[in-house]
Structures are given as C-alpha cells and as structure tokens.
Design a protein around this motif. Structure first.
Motif, mmCIF file in Angstrom:
data_model
loop_
_atom_site.group_PDB
_atom_site.id
_atom_site.type_symbol
_atom_site.label_atom_id
_atom_site.label_comp_id
_atom_site.label_asym_id
_atom_site.label_seq_id
_atom_site.Cartn_x
_atom_site.Cartn_y
_atom_site.Cartn_z
ATOM 1 N N LEU A 182 -1.940 15.822 -20.240
ATOM 2 C CA LEU A 182 -1.761 17.167 -19.713
ATOM 3 C C LEU A 182 -0.858 17.909 -20.679
ATOM 4 C CD1 LEU A 182 -2.147 19.098 -17.179
ATOM 5 C CD2 LEU A 182 0.097 18.264 -16.455
ATOM 6 N N THR A 183 -1.340 19.046 -21.193
ATOM 7 C CA THR A 183 -0.483 19.884 -22.023
ATOM 8 C C THR A 183 0.010 21.054 -21.189
ATOM 9 O OG1 THR A 183 -2.344 21.199 -22.871
ATOM 10 C CG2 THR A 183 -1.689 19.251 -24.138
ATOM 11 N N MET A 184 1.277 21.378 -21.376
ATOM 12 C CA MET A 184 1.910 22.475 -20.656
ATOM 13 C C MET A 184 2.485 23.433 -21.683
ATOM 14 S SD MET A 184 3.827 20.094 -17.799
ATOM 15 C CE MET A 184 4.278 18.855 -19.028
ATOM 16 N N THR A 185 2.040 24.667 -21.659
ATOM 17 C CA THR A 185 2.528 25.673 -22.586
ATOM 18 C C THR A 185 2.989 26.892 -21.796
ATOM 19 O OG1 THR A 185 0.286 26.577 -22.860
ATOM 20 C CG2 THR A 185 0.999 24.929 -24.454
ATOM 21 N N GLY A 186 3.900 27.637 -22.380
ATOM 22 C CA GLY A 186 4.376 28.840 -21.706
ATOM 23 C C GLY A 186 5.840 28.760 -21.349
ATOM 24 N N ASN A 187 6.170 29.310 -20.193
ATOM 25 C CA ASN A 187 7.556 29.493 -19.785
ATOM 26 C C ASN A 187 8.095 28.247 -19.086
ATOM 27 O OD1 ASN A 187 10.024 30.645 -19.188
ATOM 28 N ND2 ASN A 187 9.279 31.749 -17.393
ATOM 29 N N LEU A 208 0.821 -1.207 0.000
ATOM 30 C CA LEU A 208 0.000 0.000 0.000
ATOM 31 C C LEU A 208 0.855 1.257 0.000
ATOM 32 C CD1 LEU A 208 -3.112 0.521 2.208
ATOM 33 C CD2 LEU A 208 -1.287 2.218 2.261
ATOM 34 N N GLY A 209 0.446 2.241 -0.814
ATOM 35 C CA GLY A 209 1.164 3.508 -0.821
ATOM 36 C C GLY A 209 0.445 4.566 -1.637
ATOM 37 N N LEU A 210 0.707 5.826 -1.302
ATOM 38 C CA LEU A 210 0.150 6.984 -2.012
ATOM 39 C C LEU A 210 1.240 8.037 -2.121
ATOM 40 C CD1 LEU A 210 -3.242 8.761 -1.451
ATOM 41 C CD2 LEU A 210 -1.120 10.076 -1.202
ATOM 42 N N SER A 211 1.429 8.573 -3.315
ATOM 43 C CA SER A 211 2.429 9.625 -3.493
ATOM 44 C C SER A 211 1.787 10.877 -4.054
ATOM 45 C CB SER A 211 3.558 9.162 -4.425
ATOM 46 O OG SER A 211 3.145 9.168 -5.770
ATOM 47 N N LEU A 212 2.259 12.015 -3.572
ATOM 48 C CA LEU A 212 1.835 13.326 -4.066
ATOM 49 C C LEU A 212 3.073 14.088 -4.525
ATOM 50 C CD1 LEU A 212 -0.759 14.798 -1.520
ATOM 51 C CD2 LEU A 212 -1.184 14.152 -3.890
ATOM 52 N N THR A 213 2.994 14.666 -5.697
ATOM 53 C CA THR A 213 4.021 15.585 -6.173
ATOM 54 C C THR A 213 3.313 16.846 -6.635
ATOM 55 O OG1 THR A 213 5.476 13.797 -6.900
ATOM 56 C CG2 THR A 213 5.872 15.980 -7.836
ATOM 57 N N VAL A 214 3.708 17.980 -6.109
ATOM 58 C CA VAL A 214 3.032 19.230 -6.453
ATOM 59 C C VAL A 214 4.018 20.191 -7.096
ATOM 60 C CG1 VAL A 214 1.458 18.908 -4.509
ATOM 61 C CG2 VAL A 214 3.430 20.447 -4.279
ATOM 62 N N ALA A 215 3.470 21.111 -7.874
ATOM 63 C CA ALA A 215 4.317 22.083 -8.556
ATOM 64 C C ALA A 215 3.652 23.447 -8.570
ATOM 65 C CB ALA A 215 4.600 21.636 -9.985
ATOM 66 N N ALA A 216 4.448 24.467 -8.341
ATOM 67 C CA ALA A 216 4.034 25.847 -8.580
ATOM 68 C C ALA A 216 4.653 26.247 -9.914
ATOM 69 C CB ALA A 216 4.524 26.759 -7.465
ATOM 70 N N LEU A 217 3.813 26.551 -10.892
ATOM 71 C CA LEU A 217 4.282 26.772 -12.262
ATOM 72 C C LEU A 217 3.829 28.140 -12.780
ATOM 73 C CD1 LEU A 217 3.333 23.232 -13.612
ATOM 74 C CD2 LEU A 217 5.620 24.021 -12.961
ATOM 75 N N PRO A 218 4.467 29.196 -12.332
ATOM 76 C CA PRO A 218 4.093 30.529 -12.827
ATOM 77 C C PRO A 218 4.388 30.648 -14.320
ATOM 78 C CG PRO A 218 6.133 30.624 -11.578
ATOM 79 C CD PRO A 218 5.593 29.251 -11.380
ATOM 80 N N GLU A 219 3.539 31.354 -15.030
ATOM 81 C CA GLU A 219 3.688 31.597 -16.462
ATOM 82 C C GLU A 219 3.556 30.322 -17.299
ATOM 83 O OE1 GLU A 219 6.846 34.447 -17.599
ATOM 84 O OE2 GLU A 219 7.325 34.464 -15.452
ATOM 85 N N VAL A 220 2.938 29.305 -16.726
ATOM 86 C CA VAL A 220 2.702 28.059 -17.455
ATOM 87 C C VAL A 220 1.196 27.796 -17.479
ATOM 88 C CG1 VAL A 220 3.062 25.565 -17.538
ATOM 89 C CG2 VAL A 220 4.937 27.083 -16.836
ATOM 90 N N GLU A 221 0.665 27.516 -18.661
ATOM 91 C CA GLU A 221 -0.749 27.176 -18.792
ATOM 92 C C GLU A 221 -0.907 25.667 -18.863
ATOM 93 O OE1 GLU A 221 -4.622 27.882 -21.730
ATOM 94 O OE2 GLU A 221 -2.786 29.065 -22.014
ATOM 95 N N LEU A 222 -1.781 25.134 -18.014
ATOM 96 C CA LEU A 222 -2.030 23.704 -17.954
ATOM 97 C C LEU A 222 -3.413 23.401 -18.515
ATOM 98 C CD1 LEU A 222 -0.795 23.076 -14.295
ATOM 99 C CD2 LEU A 222 0.525 22.762 -16.393
ATOM 100 N N ARG A 223 -3.507 22.341 -19.303
ATOM 101 C CA ARG A 223 -4.792 21.909 -19.821
ATOM 102 C C ARG A 223 -4.822 20.385 -19.830
ATOM 103 N NH1 ARG A 223 -7.300 20.042 -24.295
ATOM 104 N NH2 ARG A 223 -9.418 20.770 -24.706
ATOM 105 N N SER A 224 -5.833 19.798 -19.221
ATOM 106 C CA SER A 224 -5.944 18.347 -19.195
ATOM 107 C C SER A 224 -7.016 17.882 -20.178
ATOM 108 C CB SER A 224 -6.284 17.852 -17.784
ATOM 109 O OG SER A 224 -7.539 18.348 -17.357
#
Length: 256
Positions: A188-193, A83-99
């Motif tokens: 997930l598409t990532m566009t920008g800086n 059993l396990g759960l992982s979280l990875t988070v990101a602060a992405l200024p100037e980046v547009e995310l679209r799922s």
C-alpha cells in the motif's frame, strides 16, 4: 485523520466482521472510512475468499488491506493461538492510497536498476510514497523485496509485517482491495498529507559490546571476533544480571 480498531472472537466470519464493524461505527461513520486493515487467524481459512465482499458491505468506501495471521491485535488486546479477527479503520483526508500485488517469483534481481522496481510499484519517487507491506514469507524473499524498494525509494518509510497462519505455500491469504492473493507481497502506498514514523515492535535493547563478524556463510555466523560464537555468547551470558540471563535464553536477537 482518525484511526479506530475493534476485535472479535466470533467463530462465524460474517458475525465477526459485523461485530467489529458495529464497535467501530460507534466511533466513526462507516462511509467516511478510507482504509480498512483486516487481520484474521487461520480458523477463517474456508472463508478467506468471501472476506472482501463482507468488509465492503460495512465500509463501502474503504480500501481493504490485510492478511491472515497467527495472532491478531486491536484495542490494546491480543489474540494468539486461538480464533480472532481484527479491524482497524482510518479516515485519511488529503491522502491518496494505492494498493499493489507483486508475484514473489518474478521480483527484479539483486542487480536490477531502481527503474524496474518503480515500474512494478507504479508510483514515482518524487511523490514521496510511504509504504505498508505485507509479504508472504513462504513465497516471497523479504530481504530482496526490502533491498529493492530501498534502492528505488531510499528516503521513504516502509513498514508492515509478514503474513502468517499457514505452513505451506498458498495457505496464507493477502487481502488487497477486492482480491485475495495466496502468495507474493501486497503493498500500500500512501502519498499526500501525512507523516509516517517507524518503530520496532519488539523493543530490543543492546547488551554487551559491539562484535565483529569475522567469518560467516550466508546468514550463518561462524566466527565472532575470531572466536567460536557459542564461546563468545557464554562469556557474555556470565556478565549479565538474573533478568537479562533469563531473557538471553528466550529472546536473543542479533542485529546490524
């Protein structure tokens, strides 16, 4: 741009997310998180539907993206076959995310034009999107998916992995925003800086000399350099040192 990760082995999904979120909150303010990558082992299958709401309660501005997995990793530690759960988070200024989610049974065919794929994804190549992809291998032809996206976005990086943990179609989970899909592929598409560098996690290295496939049926190699593949591999095995012979028996990989 900041990235942080945390791992939990709590059996209760609410407690597991909370534990990982607390560890991450010590490094970054939760309200500044733009992206939340979450992977859970199939022990949490009964709670898959609740996971988006649980994550949103800790990271209200973060886009959730992830899947079920046979093993998870965070903070340099890996949990596999338990059993396990992982979280990875990101602060992405100037980046547009679209799922997005694509139904694996309704992907454009091998001869479809690039425009069909662009219309499905909803992002123009001129925007230079970088892709993070999580297909369900039980319900999606991954080779056709990658070939199609390479046709439509030939210059752009595409990284990701295959959802796992389940053994029959519909048993894996794909987390995409506030939705939980049970097949196909999420992207997930990532566009920008930002810049994305791609690596191969397995770290393969070549042994022997390049070989020519002289006969095959689909992905099945029937002849290498005019000889039976088993004969060729036995000859190669005898040229290797003890460590490579050990690896040869367990982790042999063929690539183009």
């Amino acid at each position: 741009m900041r990235w942080h990760s945390a791992l939990s082995e709590q059996a209760d999904v609410d407690l597991a997310v909370a534990e990982a979120a607390r560890a991450i909150a010590e490094q970054i303010r939760p309200e500044t998180v733009d992206l939340v990558l979450l992977f859970v082992t199939p022990h949490f299958a009964s709670a898959y539907r609740r996971i988006p709401a649980i994550v949103a309660s800790h990271f209200p501005n973060g886009l959730l993206f992830g899947s079920s997995a046979g093993g998870v990793i965070a903070e340099g530690h890996e949990v596999e076959q338990r059993l396990g759960l992982s979280l990875t988070v990101a602060a992405l200024p100037e980046v547009e995310l679209r799922s997005f989610h694509l139904d694996g049974s309704h992907l454009p065919g091998p001869s479809a034009p690039a425009r069909d794929w662009i219309d499905l994804v909803g992002v123009e190549p001129a925007q230079a999107p970088r892709f993070l992809l999580l297909p369900d291998g039980l319900t999606c032809n991954v080779s056709e998916l990658i070939n199609g996206l390479d046709l439509a976005y030939p210059e752009q990086a595409k990284v990701g992995g295959i959802a796992s943990g389940g053994v029959i179609p519909g048993s894996n989970a794909l987390f995409c925003g506030d939705r939980v899909e049970r097949g196909g592929v999420i992207g997930l598409t990532m566009t920008g800086n930002l810049e994305v560098d791609t690596v191969v996690a397995q770290g393969c290295r070549p042994i022997g000399e390049p070989m020519l496939i002289t006969q095959c049926q689909g992905a099945s190699i029937q002849e290498l350099g005019g000889s039976d593949p088993v004969t060729v591999l036995r000859a190669l095995y005898r040229t290797l040192g003890p460590r490579d012979q050990e690896l040869f028996q367990q982790t042999l990989f063929f690539g183009v």
